[in-house]
Design a protein around this motif. Sequence first.
Motif, mmCIF file in Angstrom:
data_model
loop_
_atom_site.group_PDB
_atom_site.id
_atom_site.type_symbol
_atom_site.label_atom_id
_atom_site.label_comp_id
_atom_site.label_asym_id
_atom_site.label_seq_id
_atom_site.Cartn_x
_atom_site.Cartn_y
_atom_site.Cartn_z
ATOM 1 N N GLU A 65 -16.650 54.149 -10.158
ATOM 2 C CA GLU A 65 -16.216 55.533 -10.302
ATOM 3 C C GLU A 65 -17.127 56.267 -11.290
ATOM 4 N N ILE A 66 -17.120 57.589 -11.201
ATOM 5 C CA ILE A 66 -17.950 58.396 -12.092
ATOM 6 C C ILE A 66 -17.364 58.396 -13.497
ATOM 7 N N ASN A 67 -18.203 58.167 -14.473
ATOM 8 C CA ASN A 67 -17.818 58.225 -15.876
ATOM 9 C C ASN A 67 -17.812 59.699 -16.285
ATOM 10 N N ARG A 68 -16.634 60.290 -16.304
ATOM 11 C CA ARG A 68 -16.516 61.724 -16.547
ATOM 12 C C ARG A 68 -17.040 62.122 -17.928
ATOM 13 N N LYS A 69 -16.861 61.241 -18.900
ATOM 14 C CA LYS A 69 -17.343 61.540 -20.251
ATOM 15 C C LYS A 69 -18.871 61.570 -20.283
ATOM 16 N N ALA A 70 -19.495 60.601 -19.612
ATOM 17 C CA ALA A 70 -20.962 60.554 -19.579
ATOM 18 C C ALA A 70 -21.530 61.760 -18.838
#
Length: 231
Positions: A65-70
């Motif tokens: 999944e996409i690391n939203r923080k990064a």
Amino acid sequence: STMFLVGLSGGIATGKSTVVAMLRELGCAVIDADVIAREVVQPHRKAYEQIVRHFGPDILLESGEINRKALGSIIFSQPQERQLLNAITHPEIQKEMLKQVLKYFMLGYRYVILDIPLLFETNRLTRFMKYTVLVYCDPRTQLERLMQRDGLSRAEAEARVACQLPLDEKRRLATHIVDNSGERARTRRAVLRLHGHLAASRAFLWARLAAGTAVTGLAVLLCCLLRRFLS
């Protein structure tokens, strides 16, 4: 149409989620663009593939999944990258929102609230809204909430706030304001006033009258054609 749309927005950490929860408690239909935004970037979705292709695998978690923080740290510091991300996700978000609007239309709802964080920034959807609502709080409270919520320094919080239109400018664009600067009870009273205004809006009545007039006109036309044909 016998239903009208209400666009609801705010600023980062102004308490929009609190207001939305109160509206849902009152039985309002609310479409949350943030929830949809998270859904359209799930693995194997069209937007997900485009994002990974552009930003690379470093923005992914071990789960895929996409690391939203990064990803957030990239787009908040690089406006061009933020614009590109918006160009990828916004069309997919809007398609899903339209599906949900149609669902509520079929269920016979009087109006639907579209919770859109960047409603006033993008300005593309406001023309479809009968009313627009801004969840507001004073700038000092906004910064303090953001720093506490996300564990940010003041400089980091100020940078994130600066990515959005100033709240005072949004105030001038909105047709209704819900001030969430103070206590929860005060905010709830403001939400009740808003709900009362929307429920009593003549926009629904006039839409129904217009639809009724159109149906009546069509019926009269058909009768005239039938009489002419039969005679």
